[in-house]
Design a protein around this motif. Structure first.
Motif, PDB file in Angstrom:
ATOM      1  N   VAL A  53       0.845  -1.197   0.000  1.00 35.16           N
ATOM      2  CA  VAL A  53       0.000   0.000   0.000  1.00 35.16           C
ATOM      3  C   VAL A  53       0.883   1.251   0.000  1.00 35.16           C
ATOM      4  CG1 VAL A  53      -1.667   1.338   1.351  1.00 35.16           C
ATOM      5  CG2 VAL A  53      -1.940  -1.139   1.130  1.00 35.16           C
ATOM      6  N   TYR A  54       0.522   2.189  -0.862  1.00 32.06           N
ATOM      7  CA  TYR A  54       1.176   3.492  -0.926  1.00 32.06           C
ATOM      8  C   TYR A  54       0.200   4.518  -0.379  1.00 32.06           C
ATOM      9  CZ  TYR A  54       3.434   7.653  -2.890  1.00 32.06           C
ATOM     10  OH  TYR A  54       4.049   8.876  -3.052  1.00 32.06           O
ATOM     11  N   GLU A  55       0.591   5.192   0.704  1.00 31.20           N
ATOM     12  CA  GLU A  55      -0.271   6.190   1.318  1.00 31.20           C
ATOM     13  C   GLU A  55       0.020   7.557   0.705  1.00 31.20           C
ATOM     14  OE1 GLU A  55      -0.612   6.029   5.583  1.00 31.20           O
ATOM     15  OE2 GLU A  55      -0.122   3.897   5.587  1.00 31.20           O
ATOM     16  N   GLY A 101      -4.806  11.128   1.250  1.00 28.50           N
ATOM     17  CA  GLY A 101      -5.502  10.169   2.106  1.00 28.50           C
ATOM     18  C   GLY A 101      -5.750   8.840   1.416  1.00 28.50           C
ATOM     19  N   ASP A 102      -5.613   8.798   0.080  1.00 28.16           N
ATOM     20  CA  ASP A 102      -5.778   7.529  -0.633  1.00 28.16           C
ATOM     21  C   ASP A 102      -4.733   6.525  -0.172  1.00 28.16           C
ATOM     22  OD1 ASP A 102      -7.961   8.030  -2.301  1.00 28.16           O
ATOM     23  OD2 ASP A 102      -6.730   8.673  -4.002  1.00 28.16           O
ATOM     24  N   ARG A 103      -5.136   5.277  -0.152  1.00 23.23           N
ATOM     25  CA  ARG A 103      -4.239   4.156   0.098  1.00 23.23           C
ATOM     26  C   ARG A 103      -4.316   3.291  -1.155  1.00 23.23           C
ATOM     27  NH1 ARG A 103      -2.525   2.718   5.053  1.00 23.23           N
ATOM     28  NH2 ARG A 103      -3.017   0.537   4.672  1.00 23.23           N
ATOM     29  N   LEU A 104      -3.254   3.334  -1.958  1.00 23.69           N
ATOM     30  CA  LEU A 104      -3.289   2.757  -3.293  1.00 23.69           C
ATOM     31  C   LEU A 104      -2.343   1.580  -3.441  1.00 23.69           C
ATOM     32  CD1 LEU A 104      -3.210   6.124  -5.289  1.00 23.69           C
ATOM     33  CD2 LEU A 104      -5.218   4.817  -4.561  1.00 23.69           C
ATOM     34  N   VAL A 105      -2.712   0.677  -4.349  1.00 26.22           N
ATOM     35  CA  VAL A 105      -1.844  -0.438  -4.734  1.00 26.22           C
ATOM     36  C   VAL A 105      -1.803  -0.495  -6.259  1.00 26.22           C
ATOM     37  CG1 VAL A 105      -2.274  -1.800  -2.640  1.00 26.22           C
ATOM     38  CG2 VAL A 105      -3.692  -2.157  -4.644  1.00 26.22           C
ATOM     39  N   ALA A 132      -7.625   1.684  -5.356  1.00 23.81           N
ATOM     40  CA  ALA A 132      -7.682   1.959  -3.926  1.00 23.81           C
ATOM     41  C   ALA A 132      -7.500   0.628  -3.213  1.00 23.81           C
ATOM     42  CB  ALA A 132      -9.013   2.606  -3.565  1.00 23.81           C
ATOM     43  N   GLU A 133      -7.102   0.685  -1.981  1.00 25.36           N
ATOM     44  CA  GLU A 133      -6.824  -0.526  -1.205  1.00 25.36           C
ATOM     45  C   GLU A 133      -7.982  -1.519  -1.273  1.00 25.36           C
ATOM     46  OE1 GLU A 133      -4.713  -1.376   3.058  1.00 25.36           O
ATOM     47  OE2 GLU A 133      -6.137   0.275   2.945  1.00 25.36           O
TER      48      GLU A 133
END
Length: 148
Positions: free
Chosen positions: A17-19, A100-104, A129-130
């Motif tokens: 996860v990339y915050e 604020g996104d948590r991305l993969v 998104a996560e």
């Protein structure tokens, strides 16, 4: 060519996860010379209907290249990173990237071919998104220079 054509069709596991933080967005915006207040001022972004500051569209390259590293570092791919040149990049955005996104990112090798003695590797990174909702699709072609 040096690149293993058998990697075509492969998908690699999702990245960690990339915050996405406000500071990261502001730094990226500054690096590309964007002065759009929606990249730095939460109120300006909210006035445009976003929940927080939004990233410039090319911010997705950070996640795309992180995911693409799995291909470049895969010993079975046969890619000599010292010979890699970025050939082409395009994005399809499904929604803005927001602080604020948590991305993969999940990378797929869509094609491997030879052109002019060089290996051409086309990848597609699905950035979500996560929870799995689509955010961006990044398609990239890297050139692995042939010769010595």
């Amino acid at each position: 060519m040096g690149v293993n054509p058998d990697i075509a069709g492969r998908a690699y596991p999702p990245t960690a996860v990339y915050e996405v933080g406000r500071e990261k967005i502001a730094e990226f915006a500054a690096a590309i010379g964007s002065d759009d207040p929606a990249h730095r001022d939460p109120e300006a972004a909210r006035a445009l209907g976003h929940p927080d500051v939004i990233a410039p569209p090319t911010f997705a390259i950070i996640l795309a290249q992180h995911a693409e590293a799995a291909v470049v570092q895969d010993p079975e791919a046969g890619i000599d990173y010292s010979r890699v040149v970025h050939g082409e990049q395009r994005f399809t955005h499904h929604r803005p990237i927001v602080a604020g996104d948590r991305l993969v990112g999940t990378v797929h090798v869509d094609g491997v071919r030879e052109a002019g003695g060089h290996g051409m590797v086309t990848t597609r990174v699905e950035i979500t998104a996560e929870g799995g909702d689509p955010v961006s699709t990044a398609v990239s072609t890297i050139v692995v220079r042939g010769g010595h």
